[in-house]
Motif scaffolding. Structure first.
Motif, mmCIF file in Angstrom:
data_model
loop_
_atom_site.group_PDB
_atom_site.id
_atom_site.type_symbol
_atom_site.label_atom_id
_atom_site.label_comp_id
_atom_site.label_asym_id
_atom_site.label_seq_id
_atom_site.Cartn_x
_atom_site.Cartn_y
_atom_site.Cartn_z
ATOM 1 N N TYR B 291 0.843 -1.204 0.000
ATOM 2 C CA TYR B 291 0.000 0.000 0.000
ATOM 3 C C TYR B 291 0.874 1.248 0.000
ATOM 4 O O TYR B 291 1.897 1.290 0.687
ATOM 5 N N PHE B 292 0.491 2.250 -0.746
ATOM 6 C CA PHE B 292 1.093 3.581 -0.583
ATOM 7 C C PHE B 292 0.059 4.619 -1.001
ATOM 8 O O PHE B 292 -0.861 4.289 -1.751
ATOM 9 N N PRO B 293 0.185 5.861 -0.537
ATOM 10 C CA PRO B 293 -0.834 6.882 -0.829
ATOM 11 C C PRO B 293 -0.949 7.098 -2.334
ATOM 12 O O PRO B 293 0.057 7.157 -3.033
ATOM 13 N N ASP B 294 -2.192 7.190 -2.824
ATOM 14 C CA ASP B 294 -2.389 7.412 -4.256
ATOM 15 C C ASP B 294 -2.120 8.880 -4.587
ATOM 16 O O ASP B 294 -2.852 9.757 -4.134
ATOM 17 N N PRO B 295 -1.082 9.136 -5.380
ATOM 18 C CA PRO B 295 -0.755 10.535 -5.679
ATOM 19 C C PRO B 295 -1.783 11.206 -6.591
ATOM 20 O O PRO B 295 -1.789 12.438 -6.707
ATOM 21 N N ASP B 296 -2.679 10.410 -7.218
ATOM 22 C CA ASP B 296 -3.671 10.993 -8.121
ATOM 23 C C ASP B 296 -4.874 11.570 -7.388
ATOM 24 O O ASP B 296 -5.711 12.241 -7.996
ATOM 25 N N LEU B 297 -5.004 11.265 -6.085
ATOM 26 C CA LEU B 297 -6.176 11.728 -5.325
ATOM 27 C C LEU B 297 -5.713 12.552 -4.136
ATOM 28 O O LEU B 297 -4.847 12.107 -3.382
ATOM 29 N N VAL B 298 -6.309 13.722 -3.966
ATOM 30 C CA VAL B 298 -5.923 14.536 -2.808
ATOM 31 C C VAL B 298 -6.744 14.090 -1.597
ATOM 32 O O VAL B 298 -7.820 13.503 -1.741
ATOM 33 N N PRO B 299 -6.242 14.350 -0.403
ATOM 34 C CA PRO B 299 -6.964 13.932 0.808
ATOM 35 C C PRO B 299 -8.293 14.672 0.960
ATOM 36 O O PRO B 299 -8.545 15.663 0.283
ATOM 37 N N VAL B 300 -9.116 14.155 1.845
ATOM 38 C CA VAL B 300 -10.426 14.760 2.112
ATOM 39 C C VAL B 300 -10.498 15.090 3.606
ATOM 40 O O VAL B 300 -10.088 14.290 4.444
ATOM 41 N N THR B 301 -11.005 16.275 3.910
ATOM 42 C CA THR B 301 -11.206 16.653 5.309
ATOM 43 C C THR B 301 -12.703 16.744 5.580
ATOM 44 O O THR B 301 -13.488 17.087 4.691
ATOM 45 N N VAL B 302 -13.093 16.395 6.788
ATOM 46 C CA VAL B 302 -14.505 16.474 7.173
ATOM 47 C C VAL B 302 -14.592 17.264 8.482
ATOM 48 O O VAL B 302 -13.929 16.911 9.457
ATOM 49 N N SER B 303 -15.394 18.323 8.493
ATOM 50 C CA SER B 303 -15.509 19.158 9.692
ATOM 51 C C SER B 303 -16.644 18.666 10.582
ATOM 52 O O SER B 303 -17.514 17.906 10.143
ATOM 53 N N GLU B 304 -16.640 19.113 11.826
ATOM 54 C CA GLU B 304 -17.719 18.789 12.760
ATOM 55 C C GLU B 304 -19.065 19.258 12.201
ATOM 56 O O GLU B 304 -20.091 18.588 12.362
ATOM 57 N N GLU B 305 -19.052 20.421 11.553
ATOM 58 C CA GLU B 305 -20.296 20.970 10.983
ATOM 59 C C GLU B 305 -20.847 20.036 9.907
ATOM 60 O O GLU B 305 -22.045 19.789 9.837
ATOM 61 N N GLN B 306 -19.941 19.515 9.069
ATOM 62 C CA GLN B 306 -20.392 18.595 8.008
ATOM 63 C C GLN B 306 -20.967 17.316 8.613
ATOM 64 O O GLN B 306 -21.950 16.776 8.103
ATOM 65 N N ILE B 307 -20.357 16.835 9.679
ATOM 66 C CA ILE B 307 -20.857 15.617 10.324
ATOM 67 C C ILE B 307 -22.249 15.875 10.911
ATOM 68 O O ILE B 307 -23.170 15.073 10.738
ATOM 69 N N ALA B 308 -22.408 17.030 11.569
ATOM 70 C CA ALA B 308 -23.704 17.374 12.150
ATOM 71 C C ALA B 308 -24.767 17.486 11.059
ATOM 72 O O ALA B 308 -25.893 16.996 11.217
ATOM 73 N N ALA B 309 -24.400 18.095 9.937
ATOM 74 C CA ALA B 309 -25.348 18.254 8.828
ATOM 75 C C ALA B 309 -25.737 16.880 8.269
ATOM 76 O O ALA B 309 -26.904 16.622 7.977
ATOM 77 N N ALA B 310 -24.754 15.999 8.139
ATOM 78 C CA ALA B 310 -25.030 14.656 7.615
ATOM 79 C C ALA B 310 -25.950 13.896 8.564
ATOM 80 O O ALA B 310 -26.872 13.191 8.126
ATOM 81 N N LYS B 311 -25.733 14.064 9.871
ATOM 82 C CA LYS B 311 -26.583 13.390 10.856
ATOM 83 C C LYS B 311 -28.019 13.883 10.739
ATOM 84 O O LYS B 311 -28.969 13.102 10.828
ATOM 85 N N ALA B 312 -28.171 15.183 10.553
ATOM 86 C CA ALA B 312 -29.507 15.773 10.488
ATOM 87 C C ALA B 312 -30.289 15.243 9.289
ATOM 88 O O ALA B 312 -31.511 15.151 9.324
ATOM 89 N N LEU B 313 -29.563 14.898 8.232
ATOM 90 C CA LEU B 313 -30.230 14.450 7.003
ATOM 91 C C LEU B 313 -30.362 12.937 6.926
ATOM 92 O O LEU B 313 -30.747 12.392 5.904
ATOM 93 N N MET B 314 -30.025 12.260 8.032
ATOM 94 C CA MET B 314 -29.858 10.818 7.906
ATOM 95 C C MET B 314 -31.151 10.026 7.794
ATOM 96 O O MET B 314 -31.165 8.956 7.213
ATOM 97 N N GLY B 315 -32.249 10.519 8.336
ATOM 98 C CA GLY B 315 -33.476 9.716 8.317
ATOM 99 C C GLY B 315 -33.531 8.802 9.525
ATOM 100 O O GLY B 315 -32.573 8.706 10.285
ATOM 101 N N THR B 316 -34.666 8.129 9.703
ATOM 102 C CA THR B 316 -34.877 7.298 10.890
ATOM 103 C C THR B 316 -34.347 5.890 10.658
ATOM 104 O O THR B 316 -34.813 5.196 9.759
ATOM 105 N N PRO B 317 -33.411 5.443 11.459
ATOM 106 C CA PRO B 317 -32.940 4.065 11.308
ATOM 107 C C PRO B 317 -33.962 3.078 11.878
ATOM 108 O O PRO B 317 -34.792 3.449 12.705
ATOM 109 N N PRO B 318 -33.920 1.819 11.440
ATOM 110 C CA PRO B 318 -34.915 0.820 11.869
ATOM 111 C C PRO B 318 -35.024 0.672 13.378
ATOM 112 O O PRO B 318 -36.127 0.494 13.893
ATOM 113 N N THR B 319 -33.900 0.740 14.097
ATOM 114 C CA THR B 319 -33.950 0.561 15.556
ATOM 115 C C THR B 319 -34.875 1.591 16.192
ATOM 116 O O THR B 319 -35.672 1.261 17.065
ATOM 117 N N VAL B 320 -34.742 2.842 15.742
ATOM 118 C CA VAL B 320 -35.569 3.920 16.297
ATOM 119 C C VAL B 320 -37.015 3.734 15.851
ATOM 120 O O VAL B 320 -37.961 3.889 16.629
#
Ligand SMILES: [Zn+2]
Lengths: 100, 505
Positions: B291-320
């Motif tokens: 394995y070595f880092p793929d030089p053709d793809l740049v890294p991705v960063t994810v902020s707390e705000e993006q995680i919160a936004a993704a959670k808000a849009l997630m929908g109701t999981p079966p357990t709930v």
């Protein structure tokens, strides 16, 4: 830093390079020099330096999930050593796909 | 299948971990704009990027990344603030670049869990998720074994399709648990729209790692070598393969005493028709993938705000949903489980019917006893089912009103289904007119006059004797509601002047 012959033989096998015994000897010497040169970096104290994942300072390059034109099958196959008009042909592969 | 009354305790603990690949529901591949539609003719959905032609460059599909985040969040994973892609190097004809773009040391998520609770209470297991990462699929090799030395044909339509790899902790303790956990995982991912998880089309693939922990008399633990099982094409196969492998490992341990660490990790393929696992070639060691880092793809960063936004849009999981459905409609946890496990569309149908009839329990009964059985028989999904919620609700309301009883309701249900006519039409054409109050009273008076013995029994305090009148009532008028006949007869008998008691002769 020196490499053993068996290290070079293994790397050659993984890269599917058929090296003769003489070539392995040559490569063992040359690769050892290269690895030794790079290992100079170990003399630097990097404790406070974050690992570099990519030389570019760019991040988060995305495209939208919008279909674009693919090649035609004929175009896709045109440079293949062998094909049947539909699929690429390769020597018989038995057993499991290497995909994981 | 009958469950053994007292399962025989096995003299060992079974330790199972699963590795699941799911195809993300995107329109295009992970790094190029080729379509991911299943079933296209070979090599019609390929381009320079997914063919690995020189000079082409991959660009990450935004939707694939956000679906992957959704899956990871649903599995309670920690999302890494910084993630990158690596090349996993190996040679195989269905891998045109000579490497797979995957994630090695910095996956985008890790440390999650998914719990599976058996609705009958047989087990409950919270299973750790080591990591979820995003990678591309390989192409497809087709080989005609019968043709012997013929060529292998390669179709690269699938190459570059986005996959989530989900790796569980070895927390599962039986083949049944493994199957139940996979069902729960599939349900979750389908509910959230992450993947269709269709195993026939290869949208979900499972490998299993299994070994046994066997207590020795001295209190120490013998661990059998870990075996990875592949080639399982249904959850049922997973369960069967694990059951077979568990027994095989115990036999082998008894015969050879082989333990973990004494032999390299073995890969075995499941042969479904034969019902056995068979040894496959040994897997290359992980480090051999270089394995070595793929030089053709740049890294991705994810902020707390993006995680919160993704959670808000997630929908109701079966357990709930199981809990809220049970509370909202006052149905049992078991009933809620059955409904939720059928998928989001069926839950929507249920809620529509329940809202229209104003009651959850009766709607749940009709769905479980009549609708689900019919769907099974007809091989339909709820969306294809010809009786829509308004029609089923109409039928249920008529039963609730006492127009006819449930068994008559079932006949109407069947007739509506086959004829495609409305409930009202079928009721009219079958002559199932609601029995009016006057008609009912007249009928009951007739029955009372004809059955002095039953009347005497009821007067003597045995109200249940009135049940003897129902069969006669149905003969006279098949549309009567048995419960109403019974109640009316009891009321009428009680209203009769009590006869003057004369000493019996
Ligand atoms: Zn492509």
């Amino acid at each position: 830093m020196t490499l053993a012959r068996k290290d070079v033989a293994k790397v050659a096998m993984l890269a599917r390079l058929a090296l003769s015994d003489a070539e392995i000897d040559t490569m063992t010497g040359e690769l050892s020099k290269i690895v030794g040169f790079v290992s100079l970096l170990e003399e630097i104290d990097t404790a406070a330096v974050a690992p570099l994942a990519h030389p570019l300072d760019t991040q988060n390059a995305f495209r939208d999930d919008v279909p674009a034109a693919s090649l035609t099958t004929a175009e896709a196959l045109q440079s293949a050593p062998r094909h049947d008009g539909e699929c690429f042909l390769v020597p018989a592969v038995l057993g499991e796909s290497g995909a994981a | 299948m009958t469950k053994p009354a007292a399962p025989t305790a096995e003299p060992f603990t079974t330790v199972i971990g699963l590795e699941v690949h799911v195809q993300l529901q995107t329109k295009t591949k992970l790094f190029c704009g080729c379509s991911t539609t299943f079933g296209a003719p070979p090599n019609t959905q390929v381009c320079p990027v997914c063919l690995g032609l020189p000079g082409s460059l991959p660009v990450m599909n935004r939707e694939a990344f956000s679906l992957a985040i959704k899956a990871a969040l649903a599995l309670e994973c920690r999302i890494a603030p910084f993630t990158k892609w690596d090349r996993k190097n190996y040679f195989y004809p269905d891998l045109p670049k000579g490497y797979q773009i995957s994630q090695f040391d910095l996956p985008f998520s890790s440390d999650g869990w998914l719990e599976v609770v058996d609705p009958k209470g047989a087990f409950s297991r919270k299973v750790g998720v080591i990591r979820v990462h995003l990678e591309e699929d390989a192409g497809k090799s087709m080989h005609d074994e019968a043709a012997g030395t013929a060529d292998t044909r390669i179709d690269l339509n699938r190459a570059g399709t986005p996959l989530c790899e989900i790796v569980s902790q070895p927390d599962l303790r039986s083949p049944q648990e493994a199957r139940a956990w996979l069902n729960e995982l599939k349900l979750l991912l389908v509910y959230l729209g992450v993947s269709d998880c269709n195993m026939q089309e290869g949208s979900l693939r499972v490998d299993a790692n299994v070994n046994l922990h066997i207590p020795r008399p001295d209190g120490s633990l013998a661990k059998t070598p870990i075996v990875e099982i592949k080639n399982m094409n249904s959850f049922r196969s997973v369960e069967r393969a694990l059951a077979y492998e568990t027994a095989r490992q115990y036999d082998e341990w008894q015969a050879t005493g082989a333990e973990l660490g004494t032999t390299p990790k073995q890969t075995r393929g499941w042969d479904d028709p034969a019902g056995v696992t068979r040894a496959q070639r040994h897997k290359e060691e992980s480090s051999d993938y270089r394995y070595f880092p793929d030089p053709d793809l740049v890294p991705v960063t994810v902020s707390e705000e993006q995680i919160a936004a993704a959670k808000a849009l997630m929908g109701t999981p079966p357990t709930v949903l199981r809990t809220t459905l049970a509370e909202k409609w006052k149905i049992s946890a078991y009933d809620a489980d059955v409904l939720v496990n059928q998928g989001r569309e069926l839950v929507g149908y249920f809620e529509d019917v329940a809202t229209r009839v104003g009651e959850g329990k009766v709607a749940s009964n009709w769905l479980q006893q009549d609708v689900l059985r019919t769907l099974n028989e007809r091989g339909e999904t709820i969306d294809e089912f010809p009786i829509r919620p308004d029609a089923l609700a109409d039928l249920i309301r008529r039963v609730q009103n006492g127009d006819f009883d449930t068994s008559r309701g079932r006949e109407i249900f069947a007739e509506v289904l086959t004829s495609g006519r409305s409930v009202a039409d079928v009721v009219a054409s079958l002559g199932i007119a609601a029995v009016g109050q006057d008609e009912l009273i007249a009928l009951c008076k007739e029955l009372i006059a004809a059955n002095p013995k039953i009347v005497a029994d009821v007067q003597g305090g045995k109200e249940q004797a009135a049940a003897g009148l129902i069969g006669q009532a149905k003969k006279k008028n098949p549309n009567v509601n048995p419960a109403k006949v019974r109640q009316m007869c009891v009321d009428l008998i009680k209203a009769l002047e009590l006869p003057t008691r004369t000493p019996e002769a």
